[in-house]
Design an enzyme around this catalytic site. Structure first.
Site, PDB file in Angstrom:
ATOM      1  N   LYS A 272       3.275  51.083  -9.625  1.00  9.12           N
ATOM      2  CA  LYS A 272       3.725  49.683  -9.560  1.00  9.12           C
ATOM      3  C   LYS A 272       4.766  49.536  -8.452  1.00  9.12           C
ATOM      4  CE  LYS A 272       7.040  48.149 -12.444  1.00  9.12           C
ATOM      5  NZ  LYS A 272       8.168  47.483 -11.783  1.00  9.12           N
TER       6      LYS A 272
ATOM      7  N   ARG B  10      11.139  39.147 -10.645  1.00  8.02           N
ATOM      8  CA  ARG B  10      12.333  39.082  -9.825  1.00  8.02           C
ATOM      9  C   ARG B  10      12.215  39.936  -8.570  1.00  8.02           C
ATOM     10  NH1 ARG B  10      14.949  42.774  -9.061  1.00  8.02           N
ATOM     11  NH2 ARG B  10      16.695  41.494  -8.304  1.00  8.02           N
TER      12      ARG B  10
ATOM     13  N   CYS C  68      17.509  39.901 -15.166  1.00  8.26           N
ATOM     14  CA  CYS C  68      16.414  40.140 -16.100  1.00  8.26           C
ATOM     15  C   CYS C  68      17.005  40.919 -17.277  1.00  8.26           C
ATOM     16  CB  CYS C  68      15.307  40.933 -15.423  1.00  8.26           C
ATOM     17  SG  CYS C  68      15.800  42.597 -15.026  1.00  8.26           S
TER      18      CYS C  68
ATOM     19  N   ARG D 217      20.898  42.276 -11.624  1.00  3.69           N
ATOM     20  CA  ARG D 217      19.984  42.498 -10.492  1.00  3.69           C
ATOM     21  C   ARG D 217      20.416  41.702  -9.252  1.00  3.69           C
ATOM     22  NH1 ARG D 217      15.318  44.671 -12.759  1.00  3.69           N
ATOM     23  NH2 ARG D 217      14.926  45.605 -10.750  1.00  3.69           N
ATOM     24  N   PRO D 218      21.649  41.888  -8.766  1.00  2.00           N
ATOM     25  CA  PRO D 218      22.103  41.155  -7.572  1.00  2.00           C
ATOM     26  C   PRO D 218      21.258  41.501  -6.341  1.00  2.00           C
ATOM     27  CG  PRO D 218      23.603  42.941  -8.093  1.00  2.00           C
ATOM     28  CD  PRO D 218      22.640  42.860  -9.237  1.00  2.00           C
ATOM     29  N   ILE D 219      21.298  40.629  -5.338  1.00  2.00           N
ATOM     30  CA  ILE D 219      20.557  40.897  -4.086  1.00  2.00           C
ATOM     31  C   ILE D 219      21.478  40.824  -2.873  1.00  2.00           C
ATOM     32  CG2 ILE D 219      18.321  40.124  -5.000  1.00  2.00           C
ATOM     33  CD1 ILE D 219      18.778  37.478  -3.437  1.00  2.00           C
ATOM     34  N   ASP D 220      22.774  41.006  -3.102  1.00  2.00           N
ATOM     35  CA  ASP D 220      23.730  40.910  -1.992  1.00  2.00           C
ATOM     36  C   ASP D 220      23.419  41.899  -0.868  1.00  2.00           C
ATOM     37  OD1 ASP D 220      24.521  42.660  -4.202  1.00  2.00           O
ATOM     38  OD2 ASP D 220      26.207  43.212  -2.933  1.00  2.00           O
ATOM     39  N   LEU D 221      22.940  43.089  -1.219  1.00  2.00           N
ATOM     40  CA  LEU D 221      22.646  44.097  -0.187  1.00  2.00           C
ATOM     41  C   LEU D 221      21.412  43.692   0.626  1.00  2.00           C
ATOM     42  CD1 LEU D 221      23.263  47.398  -2.191  1.00  2.00           C
ATOM     43  CD2 LEU D 221      24.869  46.114  -0.776  1.00  2.00           C
TER      44      LEU D 221
ATOM     45  N   ASP E   5      14.219  54.650 -14.807  1.00  2.00           N
ATOM     46  CA  ASP E   5      13.023  54.115 -15.463  1.00  2.00           C
ATOM     47  C   ASP E   5      12.455  55.066 -16.509  1.00  2.00           C
ATOM     48  OD1 ASP E   5      11.762  52.610 -12.383  1.00  2.00           O
ATOM     49  OD2 ASP E   5      13.368  52.039 -13.764  1.00  2.00           O
TER      50      ASP E   5
ATOM     51  N   ILE F 235      22.650  53.269 -13.443  1.00  2.00           N
ATOM     52  CA  ILE F 235      22.030  52.352 -12.488  1.00  2.00           C
ATOM     53  C   ILE F 235      22.076  50.903 -12.955  1.00  2.00           C
ATOM     54  CG2 ILE F 235      19.904  51.797 -11.206  1.00  2.00           C
ATOM     55  CD1 ILE F 235      21.131  54.481 -10.378  1.00  2.00           C
TER      56      ILE F 235
HETATM   57  C1  EPZ Z   1      13.703  49.295  -8.067  1.00  2.00           C
HETATM   58  O1  EPZ Z   1      14.436  48.160  -8.474  1.00  2.00           O
HETATM   59  C2  EPZ Z   1      12.589  49.429  -9.079  1.00  2.00           C
HETATM   60  N1  EPZ Z   1      11.740  48.239  -9.037  1.00  2.00           N
HETATM   61  C3  EPZ Z   1      13.183  49.603 -10.479  1.00  2.00           C
HETATM   62  O2  EPZ Z   1      12.103  49.776 -11.385  1.00  2.00           O
HETATM   63  C4  EPZ Z   1      14.046  50.861 -10.476  1.00  2.00           C
HETATM   64  O3  EPZ Z   1      14.642  51.012 -11.742  1.00  2.00           O
HETATM   65  C5  EPZ Z   1      15.137  50.718  -9.406  1.00  2.00           C
HETATM   66  O4  EPZ Z   1      14.516  50.478  -8.121  1.00  2.00           O
HETATM   67  C6  EPZ Z   1      16.014  51.955  -9.310  1.00  2.00           C
HETATM   68  O5  EPZ Z   1      15.237  53.057  -9.021  1.00  2.00           O
HETATM   69  C7  EPZ Z   1      10.811  48.129  -8.060  1.00  2.00           C
HETATM   70  O6  EPZ Z   1      10.692  48.987  -7.199  1.00  2.00           O
HETATM   71  C8  EPZ Z   1       9.939  46.902  -8.082  1.00  2.00           C
HETATM   72  P1  EPZ Z   1      17.927  48.941  -6.774  1.00  2.00           P
HETATM   73  P2  EPZ Z   1      15.557  47.536  -7.481  1.00  2.00           P
HETATM   74  O7  EPZ Z   1      18.107  47.869  -5.771  1.00  2.00           O
HETATM   75  O8  EPZ Z   1      15.129  47.677  -6.085  1.00  2.00           O
HETATM   76  C9  EPZ Z   1      22.366  47.419  -7.463  1.00  2.00           C
HETATM   77  C10 EPZ Z   1      10.880  49.374 -13.336  1.00  2.00           C
HETATM   78  O9  EPZ Z   1      11.128  49.523 -14.539  1.00  2.00           O
HETATM   79  N2  EPZ Z   1      22.107  46.450  -6.398  1.00  2.00           N
HETATM   80  O10 EPZ Z   1      17.654  50.326  -6.311  1.00  2.00           O
HETATM   81  O11 EPZ Z   1      15.917  46.189  -7.986  1.00  2.00           O
HETATM   82  C11 EPZ Z   1      21.552  47.128  -8.706  1.00  2.00           C
HETATM   83  O12 EPZ Z   1      22.208  46.177  -9.524  1.00  2.00           O
HETATM   84  C12 EPZ Z   1      11.932  48.795 -12.423  1.00  2.00           C
HETATM   85  O13 EPZ Z   1       9.798  49.688 -12.770  1.00  2.00           O
HETATM   86  C13 EPZ Z   1      23.153  45.660  -5.935  1.00  2.00           C
HETATM   87  O14 EPZ Z   1      24.273  45.745  -6.421  1.00  2.00           O
HETATM   88  O15 EPZ Z   1      16.770  48.519  -7.781  1.00  2.00           O
HETATM   89  C14 EPZ Z   1      21.490  48.489  -9.363  1.00  2.00           C
HETATM   90  O16 EPZ Z   1      22.690  48.709 -10.078  1.00  2.00           O
HETATM   91  C15 EPZ Z   1      13.225  48.453 -13.140  1.00  2.00           C
HETATM   92  N3  EPZ Z   1      22.908  44.771  -4.929  1.00  2.00           N
HETATM   93  C16 EPZ Z   1      21.444  49.451  -8.180  1.00  2.00           C
HETATM   94  O17 EPZ Z   1      21.904  48.701  -7.051  1.00  2.00           O
HETATM   95  C17 EPZ Z   1      21.663  44.653  -4.356  1.00  2.00           C
HETATM   96  O18 EPZ Z   1      21.496  43.845  -3.420  1.00  2.00           O
HETATM   97  C18 EPZ Z   1      20.058  50.009  -7.839  1.00  2.00           C
HETATM   98  O19 EPZ Z   1      19.178  48.919  -7.756  1.00  2.00           O
HETATM   99  C19 EPZ Z   1      20.616  45.464  -4.849  1.00  2.00           C
HETATM  100  C20 EPZ Z   1      20.864  46.357  -5.860  1.00  2.00           C
END
Ligand code: EPZ
Length: 416
Positions: A21, A91, A115, A120-124, A305, A327
């Site tokens: 996925k 999302r 969610c 799930r912020p997107i600031d980065l 996960d 995480i």
């Molecule tokens: C991806 O989510 C996966 N989803 C998640 O799988 C997985 O748990 C996660 O990576 C970590 O491995 C997909 O690939 C579709 P991150 P993502 O950005 O990209 C923080 C599942 O069950 N963060 O690596 O959203 C965030 O809050 C899903 O299949 C910011 O602060 O995860 C988290 O604490 C769940 N600002 C950490 O970083 C941002 O702009 C890691 O998140 C982005 C993230």
């Protein structure tokens, strides 16, 4: 919809693991960059894939299934907006932002929002795209983005965010010059995305390390045919299910190198795990033992996960195990449901302590999120008696035909 599981039976059988996925979702967004036909072999049938298909069709792409393969023709793309109704369904649609900006020079989508597992912020994501020259206005829950000309730059991620790494890679292909992404996420799904982008004719290198380098495409890209990577989290889930129920399972299209942090813990807990180049066999006979603290971390650390499925397996056995979820801030919502089956788990913030109990009993439970729902299935396989798991739409976002797969491994499971 619900799943009904008659637990207490050992698992036995073999299974080919679905396409990943978390690999196919960014690759579906990346199809936009080709302006051509892309064939994704072994694309998993998932709710989140259906949502991505709806987004691609909304943008004007032609998308059709051809057996197990999905064909995406993005030559007919005309729009650059993603409506709120589609953003709210998934999302991680935010990963389309970089690709749409690179292709169209502008994008409009709503804020994806949080969610079940966290804010799930997107600031980065946004700061990476702004570093490439995008102008992003956040107003009233919408993101209005313009990028008349993206320029290659040095992007440094404060967290090795999977999604932000992917968004930056896709946008950088549309930028003039070279982009370096430092502290990039190293997940195998990022490597699979790079392989796909290279097949489109893009120059992307370094995926799998902390530094990814992208050269902006000077020539138009083209379509390709790409086989989606096996889903390491689905594989980890089935291994945890077998550890939970006992028995022996053989998984194809599962590479232990992609989930070695999980197999190491399963071995420590008492499972016999053997692996080939693209397969993993797990056998569990005696009782599971508690293991040293399990701390979730970015790849190659223990994957967040797999935390819930592993926890489900360790609820029954000897000793106790401490989990530390580093995480996401709300990833223990499955604990209360596991407790209804007789599990003994204490949660204090990011720490959960699982005290092994001699047995679990069937119960009426409900899935709270994708991986938490899968964890309930793993526990129900071990529980004595019948369990009914409601709200399985959460599970169907990420597991292809979970009931059929578990039945193939010998589980007594029906979907109703
Ligand atoms: C991806 O989510 C996966 N989803 C998640 O799988 C997985 O748990 C996660 O990576 C970590 O491995 C997909 O690939 C579709 P991150 P993502 O950005 O990209 C923080 C599942 O069950 N963060 O690596 O959203 C965030 O809050 C899903 O299949 C910011 O602060 O995860 C988290 O604490 C769940 N600002 C950490 O970083 C941002 O702009 C890691 O998140 C982005 C993230």
């Amino acid at each position: 919809m619900s799943l009904m599981i008659e637990g207490g039976r050992r698992l036995s059988g073999d299974l080919t693991v679905q396409g990943a996925k978390n690999s196919v979702l960014p690759i579906l967004a990346a199809c936009i960059l080709s302006g051509d036909v892309c064939v994704l072999q072994r694309c998993p049938h998932l709710e989140d894939v259906d949502t991505s298909i709806d987004i691609l069709r909304h943008l004007g792409c032609a998308v059709r299934w051809n057996g197990p393969d999905l064909e995406v023709d993005s030559s007919t793309l005309t729009r650059w907006d993603i409506p709120d109704r589609l953003m709210r369904r998934m999302r991680s649609s935010v990963v389309f932002l970089g690709a749409i900006l690179a292709r169209c020079g502008q994008a409009e989508l709503s804020y994806p929002g949080g969610c079940a597992i966290g804010a799930r912020p997107i600031d980065l994501h946004l700061s990476a795209l702004r570093t490439l020259g995008a102008c992003i206005r956040e107003e009233g829950g919408s993101l209005n983005c313009t990028a008349p000309g993206l320029t290659g730059a040095e992007i440094v991620l404060s967290i090795p965010s999977v999604g932000a790494t992917e968004n930056a890679m896709l946008a950088a292909i549309g930028a003039k010059g070279v982009t370096t992404i430092s502290n990039a996420a190293r997940e195998p799904e990022i490597v699979d995305l790079q392989a796909f982008l290279q097949k489109l004719g893009a120059s992307v290198h370094g995926a799998g390390t902390s530094t990814v380098v992208v050269e902006g495409a000077e020539q138009p890209l083209h379509g390709c045919c790409h086989r989606i990577l096996g889903d390491r989290i689905a594989a980890a889930t089935y291994l945890c299910g077998a550890a939970s129920a006992g028995g022996e399972v053989f998984l194809r299209d599962a590479r232990e190198e992609h989930l070695s942090a999980v197999t190491a813990v399963l071995r420590e807990a008492g499972c016999d795990v053997q692996s080939g180049a693209e397969s993993i066999r797990l056998r569990r006979d005696g009782p599971l033992q508690g293991v040293r603290p399990v701390r979730t971390a970015p790849y190659p650390g223990f994957p967040t996960d797999a935390q819930a499925p592993l926890m489900a397996a360790l609820t029954r056995g000897k000793g106790c195990t401490v989990f530390v979820e580093n995480i996401f801030e709300s990833r223990y919502r499955h604990v209360d449901e596991l407790s209804r089956m007789g599990a003994d788990i204490r949660v204090e913030g990011r720490v959960a302590v699982v005290y092994g109990v001699p047995r679990l009993h069937g119960a009426q439970v409900r899935a709270t999120d994708l991986r938490g729902g899968a964890a309930l299935c793993a526990a129900a396989l071990a529980a004595e008696g019948q369990s009914v798991i409601a709200e399985i739409h959460h599970i169907e976002r990420g597991y292809e035909h979970l009931d059929e797969s578990l039945r193939q491994l010998g589980a007594n499971i029906t979907r109703s």
